[in-house]
Structures are given as structure tokens and as C-alpha cells.
Design a protein around this motif. Structure first.
Motif, mmCIF file in Angstrom:
data_model
loop_
_atom_site.group_PDB
_atom_site.id
_atom_site.type_symbol
_atom_site.label_atom_id
_atom_site.label_comp_id
_atom_site.label_asym_id
_atom_site.label_seq_id
_atom_site.Cartn_x
_atom_site.Cartn_y
_atom_site.Cartn_z
ATOM 1 N N ALA B 452 21.220 31.579 24.377
ATOM 2 C CA ALA B 452 21.151 32.997 24.740
ATOM 3 C C ALA B 452 22.108 33.339 25.867
ATOM 4 N N GLY B 453 22.693 32.344 26.515
ATOM 5 C CA GLY B 453 23.723 32.651 27.500
ATOM 6 C C GLY B 453 23.416 32.287 28.925
ATOM 7 N N MET B 454 22.459 31.398 29.148
ATOM 8 C CA MET B 454 22.190 31.007 30.536
ATOM 9 C C MET B 454 23.036 29.803 30.911
ATOM 10 N N ASN B 462 18.835 36.304 35.201
ATOM 11 C CA ASN B 462 18.390 37.616 34.764
ATOM 12 C C ASN B 462 17.013 37.529 34.108
ATOM 13 N N VAL B 463 16.273 38.643 34.114
ATOM 14 C CA VAL B 463 14.913 38.631 33.563
ATOM 15 C C VAL B 463 14.879 38.246 32.084
ATOM 16 N N MET B 464 15.993 38.406 31.372
ATOM 17 C CA MET B 464 15.969 38.061 29.950
ATOM 18 C C MET B 464 15.701 36.576 29.700
ATOM 19 N N PHE B 465 15.879 35.747 30.733
ATOM 20 C CA PHE B 465 15.662 34.305 30.551
ATOM 21 C C PHE B 465 14.290 33.857 31.061
ATOM 22 N N THR B 466 13.438 34.831 31.463
ATOM 23 C CA THR B 466 12.209 34.457 32.168
ATOM 24 C C THR B 466 11.281 33.580 31.349
ATOM 25 N N GLU B 467 11.017 33.989 30.102
ATOM 26 C CA GLU B 467 9.935 33.352 29.333
ATOM 27 C C GLU B 467 10.181 31.859 29.153
ATOM 28 N N PHE B 468 11.365 31.508 28.656
ATOM 29 C CA PHE B 468 11.614 30.105 28.371
ATOM 30 C C PHE B 468 11.684 29.278 29.651
ATOM 31 N N GLU C 25 15.055 41.972 26.426
ATOM 32 C CA GLU C 25 15.300 41.199 25.216
ATOM 33 C C GLU C 25 15.561 39.762 25.612
ATOM 34 N N TYR C 163 20.128 42.867 36.795
ATOM 35 C CA TYR C 163 20.530 42.046 37.927
ATOM 36 C C TYR C 163 21.148 40.740 37.437
ATOM 37 N N TRP C 193 32.991 33.111 30.750
ATOM 38 C CA TRP C 193 32.139 32.973 29.552
ATOM 39 C C TRP C 193 31.434 34.289 29.245
#
Lengths: 46, 535, 372
Positions: B452-454, B462-468, C25, C163, C193
Motif C-alpha cells: 500500500a506504500g509504507m 499516515n492514518v491509512m496504515f493504522t490498522e495493519f 482508505e 498528514y 517513490w
């Protein structure tokens, strides 16, 4: 028996020195270390 | 295997040194092996603690527990402690304990050098820990925020703790080269009469290849960090583009060491598996010769594919194609090893004691890590994966089962031999399940994070990576704390337990099971005779 | 679609289906590619993943079959001669041959993709963008248009859910135009990237590495620096704004006009008042210097020394100008010589008068010109 053990000891040490020397050789030659040292020394004396 | 055992002369046993002299001045391979294993255990806990701090910080987005430099310092420290402090000494400990027993030798070939190569380690470990601690003192300079790869120019910016680290790496390197020389000489010169090199137990073969790899690559790392030291203090510019140097040169030197290092960590555990699986499947190892061939092939090809760690440095099309194909080709010998393990299990009469449970887990999870390795080897796709959490997930799937679980399997397999007591099988199985579930919970989600891009090595996300990340951190806590149970089982076994027979396991074969459990201080003072049959 | 399903299945393993987050998302695979080159990479990724998943299933099934049926507790007797059958004798040839077949399939496809994407197309007119990594911001030079964009992260208070995925000035790029990226670094290693562009390239000081792409859809694509570059590695987002060539042209003209205006202001042969310089300097300091030396001037010792009460800042102006213009080798302090005289003058003036530094000094652009 004793002679045999002394002989083994000698062979062990010889082989170990061989590999130790090899490791040192790898250390000294696998990178252009000395070449650059000389470059630095050369520019320092000039 | 058929051989005749000579009863050891009991008169030799009465001069066992006692007290601190026994350990500090030890030239006994069993005592030195024990020291190695204890050192590795201590480092495992320190490396694990730093990993748990990292995961605790990453539990939620934002910067809660650590500051960015401390975070990067922990990342560096975790890798170095685990690789140089835990896995390599543990594997060397197994080698020290088992190789002389397995080949029927009275001791290692060079017992005093054996003592030296262990006692360098505590000093090196201290240096390593100092490199972590020094910045917390006034005037201690900045923390090591480079990761274990120590890439310049960033590593030139770091304060004096980098010098401690370079010194520690030199000491660790000397220690492992000396240990490797000792192991090679032992294996080549000290085998019992009749044990030809193709009858040698596989664990000895894996260590022979490992030791050769170490002698070939560790001096290169030593050279690399020496140049780094010179760049930092003596005005050279090996890696400084402004002075005509080349920052990429360090990466080449580092990975010329770093990639074979992966096999150094992996192979001893493959050796352990080659004993554990036949024992618990009650049938001989499938494909002894192809196993030996495969590990030599892995070692050889592994030496020439290092630049697959650097696909993004801008190499030419020809170079990346070569490194890609070479890397993918490694799957052939590794696949053969996995196949041999499965074929050894196939149509065996298996029981599942803890070492075997770990062995099965290794086969499954290491295959997983190996396959994601093939994905990473593909250059175009690696443009995406490179330096993302996907890589972190991949190499933990390779190294945790491939190296650490193999060592766990070896410890449980041989612990009754070393201590003379059976370990607590019920507790050990509980440990296995917590450990394996915790491990998968930690690292499986990281694949998704990477895709996903981390990127890796970031303190905040970013919060988009919080769950995993949250799942991964919970898994890491389970995984981390489960090792306390491991420690408890070991202490419990050392202190007592059901006495072990000399054979210990029903299906165990090999010379090491001919001596008593625990073995007397001196073993095989007159060598056993090896029969015709291959082990 | 298939991968989506597998992904969802994997999610269910973790019992997560009930906790779908509302805030952001999250992905389990690469985002949809935004360029043909990226599509190729996406496809090879999916191919190798499918092959790997298939092989994994094969290995898992065999092992699970074996540990279920071939166990002592079921009374299974070990076959002591299994390794001596024809299969045992020839498996060392059969297995490598099979693996080699898989390897060649992967390598062949990968090689085809590689040939298409690796080298920058020759003999064509490409738009050049120079991407320079700095600790810890990105500089984008549009070499064909003579404009420069400095791109920095935005603090949480202003960027909210974006952020670390949002910047102050985006990298604006036109669609349907072949673009060549030239990567380099001013200090340590960085890596560019953006997952939708599907490539990653290291920024190495002293090197210029190349990549290219041709965006095929409009949108905003977010990425990050991917090579550990020190303290604030996590704060180097990259945001690509892909717009139509017409909109891009309009954007370029606007930027050029702004640049001309700024240059005129800086070169205007005038003496600036202390307050003008301080207010300009404060803004510049907070964007360009604040990441290390902090807005309150306290720095983050020992890596980043405080400027508040620093003997250098309250000492002679020449030394202060020297370190700003030339940097300090061996540390994270870079040379800021690319700033114009007015910008340096206002930053230095601000630093010498901000916080507890009450030197009262005023540094004029003319002083900076002399110091260069």
C-alpha cells in the motif's frame, strides 16, 4: 600416539594459518583501500 | 550407522576446572558452546526488547514513545544485536557443542583459539551496546540513525557512537573469522577414522559452507567499515562524491558481505533441520548428496548476486538483468532443500515433539519467505517493493523461520543431550504455538503495508496504515513476550527434569547420541570406528 | 478482482472485516497505476504473486497431507527405502528442472518488462524534471521551463488526515507527455517513490540517475521518501498532481510570473527596513530552517544545535553568513547558496533578532552579495 597427536596439531595450525592468511588477503585486496591511502598520502605531501 | 564405541577413560575426568577459571580459561568445546549459547540468549532478549519498542511506537500513527533519532537507533541496534549478537553466536554455540560430538573428535582443532573467539564477543557486545548508549551522555554526539546498512553519507554525519559501532563490527568480524577457521580445520582434520567427507553429518556440512562464506565476506565488511572510519576522521574520501569518492562503493562492499550473510544465518539452521526431520520421521534424510550439492550451490551463487539489494541505484540494463536472473536461480538449490525436507517427511512415521513442530513451521513459513524473495528478485516489481514494509515482511519471514526457529528446534532437540534432563514438552508446545502465531500476526500484515506504500524505517505514518500496524504491533508483543516462556523452559530443564537417555529420541541417529546425556567433560578421546553404512 | 478476493480472504483470517475504518482508505495491494510503464510493473507483480501463491498452495497441501497421514499415531510404518526408489534417485534432477521452468517463466516475463521500462527512450523529446533530495524536503527543477518547486511536508494541524501524505507545493506534471526524471541528492541518500508511478530511484549525492514515465490519467498521487535519510525520514512526502497539458501550461506561466516578480523584488537596489526583513525572514525560517532548528530556535541537540542564544548567531555577522551560505561539511547543515540575497538577508536578520537574540542587527541583501 603422542607423535600422532603432535602431527595432527601441526597440521591443524598450518591449515588455520592458511585460512587466516587468506582472510587477511581478502581484507587487503577486495577493495581499493591501499590505492586510496597512497592517493591521500601523495596529495598530502604535495 | 555401525561403529564401535570405546569407553572413555574415567581417569581423565577428575581435572575439570572449577569456578570462574572453568569458564574464562576454558578450552573445552562443550563449555565454550554453552558460553556462546548463553551470550546469544542474552543478546536475543536485548534485540527483542528493541524490536518491541519499535513496534510499540508504530502501534498508532504519531510520535508517542520515542524520538526519531532514538527510533532509528533502535532499528540499527535491533538488526545488529540479532544478527551478530544472537543468531551467529547461537549457531556457533551449536557448532561448538555438536561438531566434535558428531565427527567423533575429542575437541575442536584449536581449543585456545576457540576460547579467544568466544571471549572477543563480550567485548564486542559491550562496544555495540555502548554505541547505542553513548549519545545519552553529555558530549556523546548524535545517535546512529542509519540502520544496520550504515550507508554513507548519512553515517559520516553521525557522532562518535558510529566509531564505537565500527570497532564493534571489527571485533565481531575477528571473532567470527577465527571461529570459522577453527570449524573448517576441525571438520577437515579431526574426523574419526572412516568418516569420509561424504559421510559427515549434514549439520557439519552446513557449517563447513557457512565458515567458508564467513572467511570470504567478513573481511570485506571489515574493509568497508575501515574506509568509513577513515572518511570520518582522516580526511579520506572513499565514499564522498565531493572528494572524488563514490557513495555507492560502500553499498557494494556492504552487500557483498550482506547477502552471503543471509546464508550464513540460514545454513546452520538448515543443518539442524536435516537432523530433526529424519529423527522424528524415523527414516533417513532424503537426498544427502543433493543436499550437500544444494548448499554448496547456494553458497556459490549467493556470493555473486549481492546487488539485488541495490536495484534502485541506477545500474545498467545488463547489470540488473544479470543480478535478477542470478537471484532467481538461487530458488533452484533452495527449492531442492525444501523438497528434500518434505520428501524426508513423506511416508515417514512422524511424531510431533517440539523440534519437529518447529521444523514443519520452518518448511511452511520459509517457503513463504522464499517465494516473496523470488517476487523481490524481479527488478521491475522491485521498483515498487524496494525499501518498503514488504521487504521487512519478506526478510523476517526468511530469517525468523530460516534462522531463529531452526535454532529453537536445535535447542529443544539437543537440550536433553546437553543437560541430561528432558524439557517440559507441554510447556514447549505452548511456547511453539504462541511463538508461531505471534510471529505470523506480526509480519504477515506488513506485506500489505508495503504494497500500500509504507516505506520502512519511518517512525510516523499516515492514518491509512493504522490498522495493519496495530495488528502487527499486537502480534509483536505476543511474539516478544513468548520468549520469556522459552527462557523459563530452559532454566527449568537445566535445574532438573525427567532424566534423558543417551539416545533421547526414538529415531535419533549419529555419533552424538552414543555418548551419555549429559556427556562427560571429555568425549571421544579415542575416536570411534565408523562402519560402511552412510549416516 | 481475484487478488481483491484473496486479499479480503486474508483480512478475514485476521477477523478484521467487522472493523472497517471510516477515516481513511487502506490498501492491501498497489494502488491503480497511473502510467503505462507502471501498468507493466503492476502486471508483472500480479503474475509473480499468482505463481508464488500457487506454489505455496502446492507445498502446503503436500505437507499437510503428509503430516496428517504419515504419522506414527495412525500406525503408519516409515518407508525406509523411499530415498532408494527411482524417484529418490532422480529427484535431484527432476526438482531443479521443474523449478528452473518456473524461474525461466518469471525471468522471461520480467526481462520483457525490464527492456520496455528501464532505459529512457532515446531520440525523443522528453520533458526533464530534476528531482533533488534534501534533508528533509524535495526540490523539483523543471529544466525546460526554468521553474523550481520546493516541496515540504505540512504539519498535522494543517494537513489532518493527509498528514505525511501532503506537501505545501506539489509536483505538478502534465499527462500524455514523456517525462524524464533526473534524480540526485544534495546531502545523503534519498529515494523517490510514488506507488502510482511504480518506480523508485535512489537520489545519490554526486550521481544523476534517470527514470521516465508518461502519465495516462489525471489525479493526485502520493508517495514518500523511501531511503533512510536521517531524523525526519518520515517527513518527506511526495505529491504528484497530474493535470492535462493545457492546465500544466497555465500553471507553468503562473510560476514563471511569480519567479520574475520575486527576482525583481530581490534585485531592487533598495535598503530594507528591519521589520520587513524580520517578517520575511520569519516565514522563510519556519519553512526552510524550522525542521531542524525548530520554530522556537531551540533545535534538537545534539544533532541540530539551538540558534537561540547561540554564540554564532550573536557573534560576527560574517561568520553567521558564511555558515548559511556554505553550510557545515560533515553535518546536516547544508549550503543555502541557492537562496537569493534577499532571502538569506532576511533569514539572518530574523535569526539575529528572534527569540532571546536581541542583537538589533540588520543584514541587507548587499551584505550577502559581498559575503558570497
Amino acid at each position: 600416539m603422542n607423535r600422532q597427536q603432535d602431527d595432527l596439531k601441526r597440521r591443524n595450525i598450518r591449515l588455520a594459518l592458511l585460512f587466516g592468511g587468506f582472510a587477511l588477503l581478502v581484507f587487503a585486496t577486495s577493495f581499493p583501500f591501499w590505492q586510496n591511502i597512497f592517493k591521500v598520502l601523495g596529495s598530502a605531501t604535495r | 550407522m555401525s561403529y564401535t564405541t570405546t569407553v572413555n577413560d574415567p581417569a581423565h575426568h577428575d581435572h575439570t576446572p572449577t569456578g570462574w577459571r572453568r569458564w574464562l580459561l576454558s578450552t573445552n568445546h562443550k563449555d565454550i558452546g554453552t558460553l556462546y549459547l548463553l551470550f546469544a540468549l542474552a543478546m536475543l532478549f536485548m534485540g527483542g526488547a528493541s524490536a518491541m519498542l519499535i513496534r510499540a511506537e508504530l502501534f498508532q500513527p504519531g510520535i508517542q514513545l520515542l524520538d526519531p533519532d532514538l527510533y532509528n537507533n533502535l532499528v540499527t541496534n535491533h538488526a545488529l544485536l540479532m544478527i551478530f549478537g544472537a543468531v551467529m553466536p547461537a549457531a556457533a554455540g551449536l557448532a561448538n557443542w555438536m561438531i566434535p560430538l558428531m565427527i567423533g573428535a575429542p575437541d575442536m582443532a584449536l581449543p585456545r583459539m576457540n576460547n579467544l573467539s568466544f571471549w572477543i564477543l563480550p567485548a564486542a557486545g559491550t562496544m555495540l551496546i555502548l554505541s547505542f548508549v553513548v549519545p545519552f551522555f553529555p558530549g556523546g554526539g548524535t545517535q546512529i540513525n542509519t540502520g544496520w546498512t550504515l550507508y554513507p553519507p548519512l553515517s559520516v554525519q553521525v557522532g562518535m557512537s558510529m566509531d564505537f559501532l565500527i570497532f564493534a563490527i571489527h571485533l565481531l568480524g575477528i571473532s567470527s573469522v577465527l571461529a570459522s577457521i577453527n570449524i573448517i580445520v576441525t571438520l577437515l582434520n579431526m574426523r574419526a577414522p572412516g568418516m569420509t567427507i561424504m559421510k559427515m553429518p549434514i549439520f557439519c556440512w552446513t557449517w563447513l559452507v557457512t565458515a567458508f562464506l564467513l572467511i570470504l565476506v567478513v573481511p570485506v565488511l571489515a574493509g568497508g567499515v575501515t574506509m568509513l572510519l577513515f572518511d570520518r576522521h582522516f580526511g579520506t574520501s572513499f565514499f564522498d562524491a565531493a572528494g572524488g569518492g563514490d557513495p555507492v562503493l560502500f553499498q557494494h562492499l556492504f552487500w557483498f558481505f550482506g547477502h552471503p550473510e543471509v546464508y550464513v544465518l540460514l545454513l546452520p539452521s538448515i543443518g539442524v533441520l536435516s537432523h530433526v526431520i529424519p529423527t522424528f520421521a524415523r527414516k533417513p534424510l532424503f537426498g544427502y548428496k543433493s543436499m550437500v550439492g544444494a548448499m554448496i550451490a547456494v553458497g556459490t551463487i549467493g556470493m555473486v548476486v549481492w546487488a539485488h539489494h541495490q536495484y534502485t541505484i541506477g545500474m545498467s540494463l545488463g547489470a540488473v538483468t544479470y543480478f535478477m536472473v542470478g537471484t532467481i536461480i538461487i530458488s533452484i538449490p533452495v527449492g531442492l532443500m525444501i523438497f528434500n525436507f518434505i520428501a524426508t517427511m513423506w511416508r515417514g512415521a512422524m511424531t510431533f515433539e517440539t523440534p519437529m513442530l518447529f521444523a514443519v513451521a520452518i518448511i511452511l513459513m520459509f517457503t513463504f519467505g522464499g517465494l516473496s524473495g523470488v517476487m523481490l528478485a524481479v527488478v521491475p516489481a522491485d521498483m515498487q517493493y524496494h525499501d518498503s514494509m514488504f521487504v521487512v515482511a519478506h526478510f523476517h519471514y526468511v530469517l525468523m523461520p530460516g534462522a531463529v526457529f531452526g535454532l529453537f528446534a536445535g535447542v529443544f532437540y539437543w537440550l536433553p543431550k546437553w543437560t541430561g534432563h528432558m524439557y517440559d514438552e507441554r510447556l514447549a508446545k505452548i511456547f511453539f504455538w504462541i511463538n508461531v502465531i505471534g510471529f505470523n500476526l506480526t509480519f504477515f500484515p506488513q506485506h500489505f503495508l508495503g504494497l500500500a506504500g509504507m516505506p520502512r524505517r519511518i517512525i510516523d505514518y499516515n492514518v491509512m496504515f493504522t490498522e495493519f500496524n496495530a495488528i502487527s504491533s499486537i502480534g509483536a508483543m505476543i511474539f516478544g513476550f513468548s520468549h520469556l516462556l522459552f527462557l523459563y523452559i530452559i532454566i527449568k530443564t537445566i535445574r532438573g527434569g525427567e532424566p534423558a537417555t543417551s539416545r533421547v529420541w526414538e529415531g535419533a541417529k549419529g555419533l552424538e547420541w552414543e555418548v551419555a546425556s549429559p556427556p562427560p567433560f571429555h568425549t571421544w578421546e579415542s575416536p570411534p570406528k565408523i562402519g560402511k553404512e552412510v549416516a | 478482482m481475484c487478488s481483491r478476493l484473496t486479499g479480503m480472504a486474508m483480512l478475514m483470517i485476521f477477523g478484521l472485516t467487522g472493523t472497517q475504518p471510516a477515516r481513511a482508505e487502506y490498501g492491501i495491494n498497489f494502488p491503480p497505476p497511473a502510467a503505462d510503464v507502471a501498468q507493466e510493473i503492476y502486471d508483472i507483480h500480479m503474475l509473480t504473486m499468482q505463481i508464488s501463491t500457487f506454489l505455496l498452495l502446492v507445498v502446503f497441501s503436500i505437507v499437510i497431507y503428509s503430516i496428517y497421514f504419515h504419522r506414527k499415531s495412525r500406525g503408519y510404518k516409515a518407508d525406509q527405502h523411499f530415498h532408494n526408489t527411482w524417484f529418490g534417485n532422480w529427484s535431484w534432477v527432476i526438482v531443479p528442472a521443474l523449478v528452473l521452468g518456473v524461474d525461466l517463466t518469471i525471468a522471461h516475463n520480467a526481462d520483457a518488462v525490464l527492456k520496455k521500462i528501464w532505459d529512457v527512450p532515446k531520440g525523443e523529446k522528453l520533458m526533464d524534471v530534476k528531482v533533488t533530495g534534501h534533508q528533509w524536503w524535495w526540490e523539483f527543477d523543471y529544466l525546460d521551463h526554468g521553474i523550481k518547486v520546493e516541496s515540504r511536508y505540512i504539519p498535522k494541524e494543517q494537513s489532518g488526515d493527509l498528514y505525511l501524505r501532503e506537501v505545501d507545493n506539489r509536483l505538478v506534471l502534465p499527462t500524455n507527455t514523456k517525462i524524464r526524471f533526473l534524480h540526485t541528492s544534495a546531502d545523503v541518500l534519498h529515494a523517490f517513490w510514488v506507488p502510482e508511478l511504480a518506480f523508485k530511484k535512489d537520489a545519490i549525492p554526486g550521481y544523476v540517475t534517470e527514470t521516465w514515465s508518461e502519465l495516462n490519467r489525471e489525479g493526485v498521487f502520493r508517495g514518500q521518501c523511501a531511503e533512510l535519510c536521517g531524523t525526519w525520514h518520515s517527513r518527506m512526502p511526495i505529491v504528484v498532481e497530474s493535470v492535462s497539458p493545457e492546465k500544466f501550461q497555465a500553471w507553468v506561466e503562473k510560476q514563471q510570473a511569480l519567479k520574475v516578480a520575486a527576482a525583481e523584488e530581490a534585485s531592487a537596489d533598495r535598503t530594507w527596513s528591519r521589520n520587513e526583513l524580520i517578517s520575511k525572514g520569519k516565514e522563510l525560517y519556519n519553512t526552510k530552517c524550522g525542521a531542524c532548528h525548530q520554530a522556537n530556535g531551540m533545535g534538537l541537540p545534539p544533532a541540530f544545535p539551538p540558534l537561540n542564544g547561540s554564540p554564532l548567531v550573536s557573534g560576527p555577522i560574517e561568520a553567521h553568513l558564511d555558515i548559511v551560505i556554505n553550510g557545515k561539511p560533515g553535518t546536516a547543515m547544508q549550503a543555502w547558496s541557492s537562496l537569493n540575497d534577499l532571502e538569506i538577508a532576511s533569514i539572518v536578520t530574523y535569526e539575529r533578532n528572534a527569540w532571546d537574540n536581541n542583537t538589533g542587527d540588520v543584514v541587507q541583501p548587499a551584505d550577502v552579495k559581498k559575503a558570497r
